[in-house]
Design an enzyme around this catalytic site. Sequence first.
Site, mmCIF file in Angstrom:
data_model
loop_
_atom_site.group_PDB
_atom_site.id
_atom_site.type_symbol
_atom_site.label_atom_id
_atom_site.label_comp_id
_atom_site.label_asym_id
_atom_site.label_seq_id
_atom_site.Cartn_x
_atom_site.Cartn_y
_atom_site.Cartn_z
ATOM 1 N N ASN A 241 0.839 -1.204 0.000
ATOM 2 C CA ASN A 241 0.000 0.000 0.000
ATOM 3 C C ASN A 241 0.872 1.253 0.000
ATOM 4 O O ASN A 241 0.593 2.230 -0.706
ATOM 5 C CB ASN A 241 -0.909 0.018 1.233
ATOM 6 C CG ASN A 241 -1.909 -1.114 1.206
ATOM 7 O OD1 ASN A 241 -1.632 -2.197 1.716
ATOM 8 N ND2 ASN A 241 -3.045 -0.902 0.575
ATOM 9 N N GLU A 242 1.939 1.215 0.783
ATOM 10 C CA GLU A 242 2.857 2.366 0.867
ATOM 11 C C GLU A 242 3.476 2.652 -0.507
ATOM 12 O O GLU A 242 3.537 3.796 -0.951
ATOM 13 C CB GLU A 242 3.956 2.041 1.893
ATOM 14 C CG GLU A 242 5.072 3.051 1.930
ATOM 15 C CD GLU A 242 5.974 2.909 3.172
ATOM 16 O OE1 GLU A 242 5.638 2.129 4.089
ATOM 17 O OE2 GLU A 242 7.005 3.594 3.206
#
Length: 381
Positions: A241-242
């Site tokens: 996600n990052e």
Amino acid sequence: MQWTDDHDRFRQAVRGVLDREVQPHVDEWEAAGIFPGHQLFKALGSAGLFGLEYDPADGGQGADHSYTVILGEELGRVGCGGIPMAISVQTDMATPSLARFGTPELKAAYLAPALRGEMVASIAVTEPDAGSDVAGLRTRAVRDGDEWVINGSKLYITNGTQADWLCLLARTSDEGGSRGMSQIVFPTSTPGFSVSRSLKKLGNRSSDTAELSFVDARVPVANTIGEIGQGFRQQMRQFQNERMIAAYSAVGAMTVALEKTAAYLKERKAFGQPLLANQYLQYSLAELSAEVDMLRHYNYACADAYLRGEDTTRFATIAKLKAGRLHRKVADTCLQFHGGAGYMEETWVSRFFRDGRLLSIGGGADEVMLRVMSVLDGFTA
Ligand SMILES: Cc1cc2nc3c(=O)[nH]c(=O)nc-3n(C[C@H](O)[C@H](O)[C@H](O)COP(=O)(O)OP(=O)(O)OC[C@H]3O[C@@H](n4cnc5c(N)ncnc54)[C@H](O)[C@@H]3O)c2cc1C
């Protein structure tokens, strides 16, 4: 990626909120070396910008990942890297594991307030002796009855001087390497916790970055996110996600940078004509624009795969790698074409140049992305 009127409306709404709540304050926060996390996050949380994909039962917006793409691109348009990074920590770096694996009690106590913007969150993985090699981390949580007793330190933690809680990755058993780690919600009001240092940085100056210390700090075992011992695996997923939001934001930032550079070159005259009358400058910007477009559409393919529920490790790794490399190229060219003005602190492009450099280091350095790729694609001996 299918874009609809609803996406357009969302994009305009996000842009409006950021233009109002962030843009006018960027210079002041850059000079101060920090931004008012609780004040800003309350405003953004009230506007519904946090927890886009999370369950409404947990305080999320119940939207799908396509809206995160838009949020990322719009964050990138803000005139600095620090605030988008601080916001992304709250939305896509410190909270995904808690939303995925947290108990209802843990989510009610920490996720919901973070999504309302009432609590500031940090992701605490990196340590003085373990950055790229996450499996080498040493911060230890030893079980004592119903509590973890935590000792160790974390380094380069974004939002670290003002966070209310950390998504902490700690060693919880003596198994070596990536085994025996757990993710723990760590409230920073816990006795034994302290901010040892606030760090000065090359760029992203409006975002606070801290070294954190834990000395016999006790938190309930019930604060463990997901299964004990699964922390490394959960964090590797959270990293996806990052890396995705980092790549989405980079596209927004580079698009604006090329637009602003072209506008400057139309105004600035040399040799009796606008600088942009030079074919070399036109073609250079055109080619970079083409590369940004390639990344934009690669990001959309990544987001589509995520929407289909596929493992996006390869997509996210490539997107993050290419975003970091391209940002360096775009920033260098934009600065060069501004001449001496580009070297001045007062010109936007010098900040763009400094801030973007982080993209090839944070969230896994370029070389770590290449390491992942080598394994995934079988380029190992
Ligand atoms: C401004 C900023 C904000 C950050 N925010 C956070 C945060 O909120 N939370 C958090 O946990 N961390 C955060 N970090 C840490 C960041 O994720 C790490 O700095 C990054 O993962 C690299 O780790 P390191 O600095 O220890 O570098 P090292 O691991 O010491 O690596 C140094 C360099 O060696 C090279 N290298 C490393 N491994 C390999 C390899 N296998 N093969 C070839 N070359 C290699 C790379 O070029 C790398 O840059 C932040 C960092 C910065 C600078």
